[in-house]
Design a protein around this motif. Sequence first.
Motif, mmCIF file in Angstrom:
data_model
loop_
_atom_site.group_PDB
_atom_site.id
_atom_site.type_symbol
_atom_site.label_atom_id
_atom_site.label_comp_id
_atom_site.label_asym_id
_atom_site.label_seq_id
_atom_site.Cartn_x
_atom_site.Cartn_y
_atom_site.Cartn_z
ATOM 1 N N LEU A 126 0.761 -1.277 -0.724
ATOM 2 C CA LEU A 126 0.126 -0.088 0.008
ATOM 3 C C LEU A 126 1.229 1.371 0.031
ATOM 4 C CD1 LEU A 126 -2.809 1.254 0.240
ATOM 5 C CD2 LEU A 126 -2.814 0.663 2.042
ATOM 6 N N PRO A 127 2.303 1.552 0.337
ATOM 7 C CA PRO A 127 2.673 2.409 1.009
ATOM 8 C C PRO A 127 3.728 2.843 -0.978
ATOM 9 C CG PRO A 127 3.241 1.716 2.913
ATOM 10 C CD PRO A 127 2.586 0.896 2.005
ATOM 11 N N PHE A 128 4.139 1.603 -1.651
ATOM 12 C CA PHE A 128 4.132 1.037 -2.337
ATOM 13 C C PHE A 128 3.533 2.196 -3.630
ATOM 14 C CE2 PHE A 128 7.680 -1.787 -2.541
ATOM 15 C CZ PHE A 128 8.576 -0.200 -1.271
ATOM 16 N N LEU A 129 1.993 1.364 -3.820
ATOM 17 C CA LEU A 129 1.277 2.234 -4.488
ATOM 18 C C LEU A 129 0.991 3.981 -4.147
ATOM 19 C CD1 LEU A 129 -1.183 1.763 -6.290
ATOM 20 C CD2 LEU A 129 -2.410 1.213 -4.389
ATOM 21 N N THR A 130 0.460 4.187 -2.623
ATOM 22 C CA THR A 130 0.440 5.214 -2.463
ATOM 23 C C THR A 130 1.152 6.726 -2.836
ATOM 24 O OG1 THR A 130 -0.664 4.807 -0.252
ATOM 25 C CG2 THR A 130 -0.492 7.088 -0.207
ATOM 26 N N ALA A 131 2.919 6.148 -2.328
ATOM 27 C CA ALA A 131 3.837 6.957 -3.167
ATOM 28 C C ALA A 131 4.352 6.996 -5.006
ATOM 29 C CB ALA A 131 5.319 6.519 -2.937
ATOM 30 N N GLY A 132 3.568 6.219 -5.689
ATOM 31 C CA GLY A 132 3.727 5.721 -6.726
ATOM 32 C C GLY A 132 2.490 7.521 -7.286
ATOM 33 N N PHE A 133 1.785 7.265 -6.353
ATOM 34 C CA PHE A 133 0.656 8.086 -6.886
ATOM 35 C C PHE A 133 0.760 9.558 -6.390
ATOM 36 C CE2 PHE A 133 -4.049 10.518 -6.597
ATOM 37 C CZ PHE A 133 -4.515 9.998 -7.065
ATOM 38 N N TYR A 134 1.260 9.523 -5.073
ATOM 39 C CA TYR A 134 2.574 11.272 -5.002
ATOM 40 C C TYR A 134 3.877 11.169 -6.672
ATOM 41 C CZ TYR A 134 1.778 10.676 0.024
ATOM 42 O OH TYR A 134 0.325 10.442 1.147
ATOM 43 N N GLY A 135 4.079 10.417 -7.294
ATOM 44 C CA GLY A 135 4.602 10.815 -8.412
ATOM 45 C C GLY A 135 4.240 11.408 -9.564
ATOM 46 N N LEU A 136 2.629 11.224 -9.389
ATOM 47 C CA LEU A 136 1.830 11.004 -10.629
ATOM 48 C C LEU A 136 1.311 12.823 -10.045
ATOM 49 C CD1 LEU A 136 -0.471 7.942 -10.995
ATOM 50 C CD2 LEU A 136 1.311 9.510 -12.523
ATOM 51 N N LEU A 137 0.860 13.194 -8.833
ATOM 52 C CA LEU A 137 0.159 14.699 -8.503
ATOM 53 C C LEU A 137 1.878 15.412 -8.554
ATOM 54 C CD1 LEU A 137 -1.799 13.206 -5.412
ATOM 55 C CD2 LEU A 137 -2.899 14.086 -7.128
ATOM 56 N N GLY A 138 3.190 14.705 -8.704
ATOM 57 C CA GLY A 138 4.491 15.827 -8.538
ATOM 58 C C GLY A 138 4.325 15.868 -6.956
ATOM 59 N N GLY A 139 3.703 15.834 -5.604
ATOM 60 C CA GLY A 139 4.835 15.991 -4.420
ATOM 61 C C GLY A 139 3.351 15.572 -3.600
ATOM 62 N N ILE A 140 4.378 15.053 -2.838
ATOM 63 C CA ILE A 140 3.122 14.852 -1.148
ATOM 64 C C ILE A 140 1.427 15.344 -0.958
ATOM 65 C CG2 ILE A 140 2.763 14.701 0.896
ATOM 66 C CD1 ILE A 140 6.286 12.663 0.595
ATOM 67 N N ASN A 141 0.415 14.635 -0.482
ATOM 68 C CA ASN A 141 -0.841 15.002 -0.409
ATOM 69 C C ASN A 141 -1.422 13.401 -0.045
ATOM 70 O OD1 ASN A 141 -3.300 16.218 -0.585
ATOM 71 N ND2 ASN A 141 -3.114 18.113 -2.431
ATOM 72 N N ASP A 142 -1.221 14.419 1.209
ATOM 73 C CA ASP A 142 -2.423 13.108 2.073
ATOM 74 C C ASP A 142 -3.539 13.328 1.787
ATOM 75 O OD1 ASP A 142 0.042 11.714 3.466
ATOM 76 O OD2 ASP A 142 -0.549 14.134 5.250
ATOM 77 N N THR A 143 -4.633 14.312 1.793
ATOM 78 C CA THR A 143 -5.954 14.114 1.509
ATOM 79 C C THR A 143 -6.136 13.652 -0.285
ATOM 80 O OG1 THR A 143 -6.379 15.819 2.805
ATOM 81 C CG2 THR A 143 -7.875 15.839 0.850
ATOM 82 N N LEU A 144 -4.657 14.139 -1.224
ATOM 83 C CA LEU A 144 -5.594 12.831 -2.393
ATOM 84 C C LEU A 144 -4.895 11.344 -2.330
ATOM 85 C CD1 LEU A 144 -5.253 15.713 -5.241
ATOM 86 C CD2 LEU A 144 -6.850 15.585 -3.578
ATOM 87 N N GLY A 145 -3.487 11.698 -1.355
ATOM 88 C CA GLY A 145 -2.755 10.374 -2.036
ATOM 89 C C GLY A 145 -4.019 9.073 -1.650
ATOM 90 N N LYS A 146 -4.619 9.293 -0.610
ATOM 91 C CA LYS A 146 -5.300 7.742 -0.321
ATOM 92 C C LYS A 146 -6.281 8.002 -1.346
ATOM 93 C CE LYS A 146 -8.194 10.902 3.193
ATOM 94 N NZ LYS A 146 -9.511 11.301 2.430
ATOM 95 N N SER A 147 -7.026 8.622 -2.343
ATOM 96 C CA SER A 147 -8.330 8.175 -2.822
ATOM 97 C C SER A 147 -7.797 7.179 -4.381
ATOM 98 C CB SER A 147 -8.600 9.707 -4.021
ATOM 99 O OG SER A 147 -7.449 10.008 -5.159
ATOM 100 N N VAL A 148 -6.976 7.172 -4.053
ATOM 101 C CA VAL A 148 -6.357 5.445 -4.827
ATOM 102 C C VAL A 148 -6.814 4.395 -4.418
ATOM 103 C CG1 VAL A 148 -3.934 5.225 -3.649
ATOM 104 C CG2 VAL A 148 -4.547 4.567 -5.576
ATOM 105 N N GLN A 149 -7.162 4.442 -3.193
ATOM 106 C CA GLN A 149 -8.401 3.377 -2.970
ATOM 107 C C GLN A 149 -9.548 3.775 -2.767
ATOM 108 O OE1 GLN A 149 -7.670 3.655 1.659
ATOM 109 N NE2 GLN A 149 -5.462 2.935 2.124
ATOM 110 N N LEU A 150 -10.061 4.429 -3.954
ATOM 111 C CA LEU A 150 -11.485 4.044 -4.539
ATOM 112 C C LEU A 150 -11.588 2.553 -5.571
ATOM 113 C CD1 LEU A 150 -11.925 7.868 -5.685
ATOM 114 C CD2 LEU A 150 -13.699 5.772 -4.619
#
Length: 218
Positions: A126-150
């Motif tokens: 799960l951290p790898f998946l979230t970190a990969g999504f941070y990469g797509l966002l261009g930075g860390i965003n705790d709120t949007l990062g969890k949207s990958v769990q949709l």
Amino acid sequence: FHLIHGTSADNHFLDGGGNFQHLVYPDTVRISVQRLRAFHRLVKRNGHRENPHTIQQFNTWLLFLCLLIPLAFVAYCALSVPLHEWDAISIWGLKAKVVYFDPVLRAPYFHDDSKGYSHLSYPLGLPFLTAGFYGLLGGINDTLGKSVQLLFYLAFVFLIYGSQKEKLGQRGAALLAFAGGWAPEVIRWSVAGTAEPVLTLYSAGALIYAVRWLEDGE
């Protein structure tokens, strides 16, 4: 859904006193398998009457349209509600930040005993998946990062539907998927930023295919 929508350790692995002395998980698995098999036998014995094709499709799509309500709520929480669960902040969110900034093998975090509260040995899927999504966002965003769990919420609903369609017909499978998608604990934990969505999906798959193996030998 006692097994597949409540995988939190607080709900299933602790006794009333908060101790690990009386594990209820094996009994929960056994009861869940028995109930799903009994449901299959009931449908088989009574026969699921298929409506004319157009009516059947209408009923199925109506059930899925009703799932847009919890899906919209889950999406709203994913996009606008900050992380607030302790496990999400101190374990899964923290690990996602660590692997976002540092290669795992060189990250000091994994060798720092003072961070033991965050369970250093927990798996990193799960951290790898979230970190990969941070990469797509261009930075860390705790709120949007969890949207990958949709994705896990949607996968859970369609896993139920796809696996039960042969046994229950389109309408019966859609009804079961509808019940799963509306289950309060499924909605509650879907985008909390914890591992519950992943565990729920895995538990559902294990239950469904254990029953398939017991009934059909597949």
